[in-house]
Design a protein around this motif. Sequence first.
Motif, PDB file in Angstrom:
ATOM      1  N   ILE A  10       0.844  -1.202   0.000  1.00 53.64           N
ATOM      2  CA  ILE A  10       0.000   0.000   0.000  1.00 53.64           C
ATOM      3  C   ILE A  10       0.877   1.249   0.000  1.00 53.64           C
ATOM      4  N   ALA A  11       1.910   1.249   0.848  1.00 55.26           N
ATOM      5  CA  ALA A  11       2.821   2.397   0.909  1.00 55.26           C
ATOM      6  C   ALA A  11       3.502   2.626  -0.433  1.00 55.26           C
ATOM      7  N   ALA A  12       3.914   1.549  -1.087  1.00 55.39           N
ATOM      8  CA  ALA A  12       4.567   1.675  -2.396  1.00 55.39           C
ATOM      9  C   ALA A  12       3.601   2.244  -3.432  1.00 55.39           C
ATOM     10  N   SER A  13       2.367   1.772  -3.413  1.00 51.06           N
ATOM     11  CA  SER A  13       1.370   2.253  -4.376  1.00 51.06           C
ATOM     12  C   SER A  13       1.044   3.727  -4.162  1.00 51.06           C
ATOM     13  N   VAL A  14       0.845   4.100  -2.905  1.00 52.43           N
ATOM     14  CA  VAL A  14       0.545   5.504  -2.599  1.00 52.43           C
ATOM     15  C   VAL A  14       1.738   6.383  -2.953  1.00 52.43           C
ATOM     16  N   GLY A  15       2.947   5.927  -2.627  1.00 51.84           N
ATOM     17  CA  GLY A  15       4.150   6.697  -2.945  1.00 51.84           C
ATOM     18  C   GLY A  15       4.354   6.878  -4.433  1.00 51.84           C
ATOM     19  N   VAL A  89       9.339  13.809  -3.214  1.00 54.01           N
ATOM     20  CA  VAL A  89       8.188  12.929  -3.007  1.00 54.01           C
ATOM     21  C   VAL A  89       8.629  11.475  -3.123  1.00 54.01           C
ATOM     22  N   ALA A  90       9.469  11.186  -4.094  1.00 57.73           N
ATOM     23  CA  ALA A  90       9.969   9.820  -4.275  1.00 57.73           C
ATOM     24  C   ALA A  90      10.818   9.369  -3.088  1.00 57.73           C
ATOM     25  N   GLY A  96       9.121   5.609   3.478  1.00 58.62           N
ATOM     26  CA  GLY A  96       7.898   4.998   4.002  1.00 58.62           C
ATOM     27  C   GLY A  96       7.809   3.522   3.659  1.00 58.62           C
ATOM     28  N   TYR A  97       8.099   3.185   2.422  1.00 60.62           N
ATOM     29  CA  TYR A  97       8.077   1.792   1.989  1.00 60.62           C
ATOM     30  C   TYR A  97       9.085   0.970   2.800  1.00 60.62           C
ATOM     31  N   LYS A 101       8.294  -2.137   5.226  1.00 56.49           N
ATOM     32  CA  LYS A 101       8.923  -3.421   4.898  1.00 56.49           C
ATOM     33  C   LYS A 101       9.758  -3.937   6.078  1.00 56.49           C
ATOM     34  N   LEU A 102      10.436  -3.025   6.769  1.00 55.05           N
ATOM     35  CA  LEU A 102      11.285  -3.395   7.893  1.00 55.05           C
ATOM     36  C   LEU A 102      10.482  -4.009   9.037  1.00 55.05           C
TER      37      LEU A 102
END
Length: 105
Positions: A10-15, A89-90, A96-97, A101-102
Amino acid sequence: MSKDIKNSSIAASVGTAATVGSAATTASSVVGGSAATIMSATAGTTGASLASLAGASGTAGGAAISSGMATIGAGSMATGAVISAAAPVAVVAAIGYGLFKLFED
């Protein structure tokens, strides 16, 4: 059979969506514009601050920002503006990702 969606996904998609949105918004403002239009559209942004760091030595203010954007964009101030707007932003999205993940099970 249902799959659980991981928080990191979800974090990857939003990011990714935020990065693309930032790049698209900036691009619609600066592509095809004059240097003055680009400076006006990016004034006071994090991207402008980043671009000034990449600017030519000894320049200050608008000169540093415009030369930095041209440097980042390989000669194109508009391309540099889009890249420097999307970069922060990236980076935040990647952090966040990584955090999700951690700590993910």
